[in-house]
Design a protein around this motif. Structure first.
Motif, mmCIF file in Angstrom:
data_model
loop_
_atom_site.group_PDB
_atom_site.id
_atom_site.type_symbol
_atom_site.label_atom_id
_atom_site.label_comp_id
_atom_site.label_asym_id
_atom_site.label_seq_id
_atom_site.Cartn_x
_atom_site.Cartn_y
_atom_site.Cartn_z
ATOM 1 N N VAL A 90 12.114 -6.545 -8.618
ATOM 2 C CA VAL A 90 13.033 -6.021 -9.642
ATOM 3 C C VAL A 90 12.730 -4.547 -9.897
ATOM 4 N N ALA A 91 11.428 -4.213 -10.007
ATOM 5 C CA ALA A 91 11.044 -2.816 -10.278
ATOM 6 C C ALA A 91 11.523 -1.907 -9.156
ATOM 7 N N ILE A 92 11.320 -2.344 -7.897
ATOM 8 C CA ILE A 92 11.757 -1.529 -6.753
ATOM 9 C C ILE A 92 13.276 -1.384 -6.781
ATOM 10 N N GLY A 93 13.968 -2.499 -7.067
ATOM 11 C CA GLY A 93 15.437 -2.466 -7.149
ATOM 12 C C GLY A 93 15.894 -1.476 -8.190
ATOM 13 N N LEU A 94 15.228 -1.503 -9.369
ATOM 14 C CA LEU A 94 15.618 -0.589 -10.457
ATOM 15 C C LEU A 94 15.409 0.865 -10.038
ATOM 16 N N ILE A 95 14.282 1.101 -9.350
ATOM 17 C CA ILE A 95 14.015 2.486 -8.904
ATOM 18 C C ILE A 95 15.114 2.924 -7.940
ATOM 19 N N VAL A 96 15.492 2.010 -7.007
ATOM 20 C CA VAL A 96 16.538 2.350 -6.030
ATOM 21 C C VAL A 96 17.844 2.679 -6.760
ATOM 22 N N LEU A 104 9.308 4.304 -1.258
ATOM 23 C CA LEU A 104 9.407 2.918 -1.748
ATOM 24 C C LEU A 104 9.098 1.931 -0.631
ATOM 25 N N ALA A 105 9.601 2.249 0.576
ATOM 26 C CA ALA A 105 9.334 1.352 1.704
ATOM 27 C C ALA A 105 7.836 1.281 1.962
ATOM 28 N N VAL A 106 7.169 2.464 1.894
ATOM 29 C CA VAL A 106 5.708 2.494 2.119
ATOM 30 C C VAL A 106 5.014 1.642 1.053
ATOM 31 N N ILE A 107 5.452 1.839 -0.216
ATOM 32 C CA ILE A 107 4.837 1.073 -1.312
ATOM 33 C C ILE A 107 5.054 -0.424 -1.078
ATOM 34 N N TYR A 108 6.277 -0.749 -0.653
ATOM 35 C CA TYR A 108 6.598 -2.165 -0.453
ATOM 36 C C TYR A 108 5.730 -2.760 0.664
ATOM 37 N N VAL A 109 5.618 -2.014 1.765
ATOM 38 C CA VAL A 109 4.811 -2.521 2.890
ATOM 39 C C VAL A 109 3.357 -2.678 2.453
ATOM 40 N N ALA A 110 2.850 -1.650 1.718
ATOM 41 C CA ALA A 110 1.450 -1.713 1.251
ATOM 42 C C ALA A 110 1.262 -2.912 0.326
ATOM 43 N N TRP A 111 2.242 -3.104 -0.549
ATOM 44 C CA TRP A 111 2.164 -4.223 -1.494
ATOM 45 C C TRP A 111 2.160 -5.560 -0.741
ATOM 46 N N ARG A 112 3.027 -5.630 0.306
ATOM 47 C CA ARG A 112 3.092 -6.890 1.064
ATOM 48 C C ARG A 112 1.788 -7.152 1.799
ATOM 49 N N ARG A 113 1.245 -6.072 2.365
ATOM 50 C CA ARG A 113 -0.019 -6.232 3.098
ATOM 51 C C ARG A 113 -1.121 -6.653 2.152
ATOM 52 N N ASP A 114 -1.080 -6.063 0.961
ATOM 53 C CA ASP A 114 -2.066 -6.393 -0.058
ATOM 54 C C ASP A 114 -1.996 -7.873 -0.400
ATOM 55 N N ARG A 115 -0.775 -8.318 -0.568
ATOM 56 C CA ARG A 115 -0.579 -9.727 -0.923
ATOM 57 C C ARG A 115 -1.041 -10.634 0.204
ATOM 58 N N GLN A 116 -0.718 -10.188 1.457
ATOM 59 C CA GLN A 116 -1.139 -11.000 2.601
ATOM 60 C C GLN A 116 -2.654 -11.083 2.656
ATOM 61 N N LEU A 117 -3.311 -9.932 2.368
ATOM 62 C CA LEU A 117 -4.773 -9.890 2.414
ATOM 63 C C LEU A 117 -5.367 -10.804 1.353
ATOM 64 N N ILE A 118 -4.734 -10.769 0.166
ATOM 65 C CA ILE A 118 -5.222 -11.644 -0.917
ATOM 66 C C ILE A 118 -5.116 -13.102 -0.463
ATOM 67 N N GLN A 119 -3.967 -13.410 0.154
ATOM 68 C CA GLN A 119 -3.737 -14.777 0.637
ATOM 69 C C GLN A 119 -4.771 -15.145 1.682
ATOM 70 N N LEU A 120 -4.984 -14.182 2.630
ATOM 71 C CA LEU A 120 -5.949 -14.456 3.703
ATOM 72 C C LEU A 120 -7.351 -14.653 3.147
ATOM 73 N N LYS A 121 -7.697 -13.871 2.118
ATOM 74 C CA LYS A 121 -9.041 -13.984 1.532
ATOM 75 C C LYS A 121 -9.202 -15.345 0.872
ATOM 76 N N GLU A 122 -8.134 -15.758 0.193
ATOM 77 C CA GLU A 122 -8.199 -17.078 -0.464
ATOM 78 C C GLU A 122 -8.401 -18.164 0.583
ATOM 79 N N ASN A 123 -7.634 -18.054 1.689
ATOM 80 C CA ASN A 123 -7.785 -19.042 2.775
ATOM 81 C C ASN A 123 -9.203 -19.005 3.334
ATOM 82 N N PHE A 124 -9.691 -17.773 3.477
ATOM 83 C CA PHE A 124 -11.029 -17.583 4.060
ATOM 84 C C PHE A 124 -12.082 -18.316 3.231
#
Ligand code: ADP
Length: 536
Positions: free
Chosen positions: A14-20, A272-292
């Motif tokens: 929503v925040a990214i959408g609002l910025i756009v 915004l795209a860079v932020i979004y990609v970084a955010w997604r990677r961050d989330r993936q890493l968090i997920q991977l760490k939890e799995n780990f």
């Protein structure tokens, strides 16, 4: 202040959408505001041109009317004897008059000049254009100059006429026929200063140039105005001399604005795209760490419970059968081995994450190192039903590397081959030299890896997404350690694999000469140099 919602995916989207939306709105508002301002500037320029043209029209018109007043005063209708002298004086004055006719409205012949053979043609031309019966004589205001302006095929006809009355009340029309060239020079005189900044022209209704060439009406800075009462068949046209530059400037300004808007919008979208990609990677890493964490706990728990169970059984002393006891000891040994390998891996990985590298580079022959390591491993694998084949090409040189790290990478690869093998329990290890690299490859005929995952598997904590992988225990750090080992030697790890057909991992280490060898070579070449020089 805690903002728990920032972790919420929906909140981020929503925040990214609002910025756009805000960026797009802002850019458009900005663009239209700038364009609006430019239009305002253009309009005021056009308006000032209009004002200027009207001012000049007014000036010329005023000049002709002023002349009319003088002409009126120079004629006394009650003194016919003085008319020749009056006409002469009028012609000589700078009043643009060619001829003056005194007419009775109801007569076909002039009172003055008296009709004669000499004036026959001139009078005929005058009468052809100045038709008294077409004038509304009854409503004509006396002593007021009126104008008749006509286009003729070869020329223009311009007359100022006034209805006068003699003392005895008889009406007389006094007609001042103007000279075309002198009217044009009057225009020239009054328009001269305007011509510095403008292209100026006077055209008739057919767009024939009376004064100067007709001007194209295509420019928005073009303006034309009619003379309201005097030379009313003519039109004054003006356009600024620099109108092409003005139009060019306007065009380029619009383009600059557009480029600016597009650029700033793309910059924001890109960020915004860079932020979004970084955010997604961050989330993936968090997920991977939890799995780990859950994978590692599971990996530690299983051998630990086996160790506890079998050690308790042994401790009760109830197992009398020696073969059984031996089997339990073997299980204890295997499980503690597995645990210690996992813990070692975790420690190595922790060092790697913290950036601590204990490099112990020394003269190493990778072929010998691999052969020796496999000797110890072979027995264990054979017990699990694996056939382990080793091929070493015989030209493997010594290199300057860390033997422990290479052994660790080799065991990680072997461990994976064992884990992910299916029916065909065969592992081929090969050490070969290839283009300045020593290549250590480990091949199995197991489940293989889908092409879409072949890059990701080297990432920290990444585990294959296939259910066949998920069923097998693992922590997702083995290959990232292997890649790190390759990296610290300046090499790389490659994978060739096809799902269901097995995989080959190749650890490529560049051949680095041990420093003592290099030193020896340098010394040898230094010794050889003076001899060479002497030889020259
Ligand atoms: P782990 O094996 O503990 O999951 P690794 O980092 O060693 O972690 O491997 C990452 C992933 O790569 C594995 O989860 C698996 O999907 C895939 N993989 C690695 N080696 C093999 C292999 N020999 N055959 C098939 N898949 C493999």
């Amino acid at each position: 202040m805690k903002l728990p919602f920032v972790h919420n995916t929906l909140a981020t989207i929503v925040a990214i959408g609002l910025i756009v939306i805000a960026t797009v709105a802002l850019s458009f508002v900005n663009y239209y505001y700038t364009v609006g301002r430019e239009n305002l500037v253009e309009n005021s320029l056009v308006q000032s041109n209009i004002k200027l043209a009207l001012h000049y029209v007014d000036r010329i018109e005023q000049k002709i009317l002023d002349n009319d007043r003088i002409l009126l005063e120079m004629v006394d209708v009650d003194n016919p004897a003085g008319w020749p002298a009056m006409v002469d004086a009028i012609r000589k004055a700078d009043l643009n008059v060619d001829q003056v006719y005194f007419l009775r409205p109801d007569s076909n012949y002039p009172l003055y000049p008296e009709y004669s053979y000499e004036i026959r043609n001139e009078w005929g031309r005058f009468r052809a254009n100045f038709k008294v019966n077409e004038l509304d004589i009854g409503n004509l205001l006396p002593n007021q100059p009126h104008h008749l302006h006509k286009e003729r095929p070869d020329n223009y006809f311009f007359v100022t006429y006034v209805l006068r009355h003699t003392m005895d009340g008889s009406p007389i029309l006094v007609c001042y026929q103007m000279n075309f060239d002198r009217i044009v020079s009057l225009l020239d005189k009054h328009l001269r200063d305007l011509q510095d900044r403008f292209y100026v022209s006077i055209v008739d209704f057919e767009n024939n140039g009376v004064f100067g060439q007709p001007i194209s009406r295509s420019s928005k800075y073009f303006f034309e105005a009619r003379f309201p009462t005097t030379i009313y068949k003519w039109i004054l046209q003006i356009v600024p001399r620099n109108y092409t530059e003005l139009e060019q400037m306007e065009k380029s300004q619009r383009l600059t604005n557009l480029v600016f808007v597009v650029l700033s919008m793309s910059t924001i979208f890109f960020s915004l795209a860079v932020i979004y990609v970084a955010w997604r990677r961050d989330r993936q890493l968090i997920q991977l760490k939890e799995n780990f964490i859950s994978n590692v706990s599971h990996e530690l728990k299983t051998p630990l419970s086996l160790i506890r169970m079998f050690s308790e059984i042994l401790m009760t002393g109830r197992v009398k059968n020696e073969a059984k006891k031996l089997e339990y000891y073997r299980i204890l040994n295997n499980e503690s081995d597995r645990m210690s390998r996992l813990i070692n891996n975790l420690l190595d990985f922790a060092n790697l994450v913290r950036g601590i590298e204990h490099k112990h580079f020394e003269r190493t022959n990778i072929a010998q190192l691999v052969t020796k390591s496999l000797e110890a491993y072979r027995h264990e694998m054979q017990k699990e039903g694996f056939q382990l084949n080793l091929t070493v090409t015989d030209d493997i040189p010594d290199s300057f590397s860390d033997p422990n790290a290479i052994t660790m990478a080799l065991f990680n690869l072997l461990d994976n081959s064992v884990k992910y093998s299916t029916d065909r329990k065969q592992i081929d290890v090969r050490v070969a030299r290839n283009n300045g690299f020593i290549e250590l490859s480990v091949t199995d005929w197991g489940i293989g890896i889908p092409a879409s995952e072949q890059q990701k598997i080297f990432d920290q904590f990444y585990r294959g997404s296939e259910p066949s992988v998920r069923r097998i225990r693992g922590s997702g750090i083995g290959l990232s350690i292997t890649r790190h080992v390759a990296g610290m030697h300046g090499g790389e790890v490659l994978v060739e694999s096809e799902p269901g057909r097995g995989s080959t991992f190749i650890l490529r280490i560049p051949v680095q000469e041990p420093p003592e060898d290099r030193r020896q070579k340098d010394e040898a070449s230094l010794e050889a140099m003076p001899a060479n020089r002497n030889g020259c």
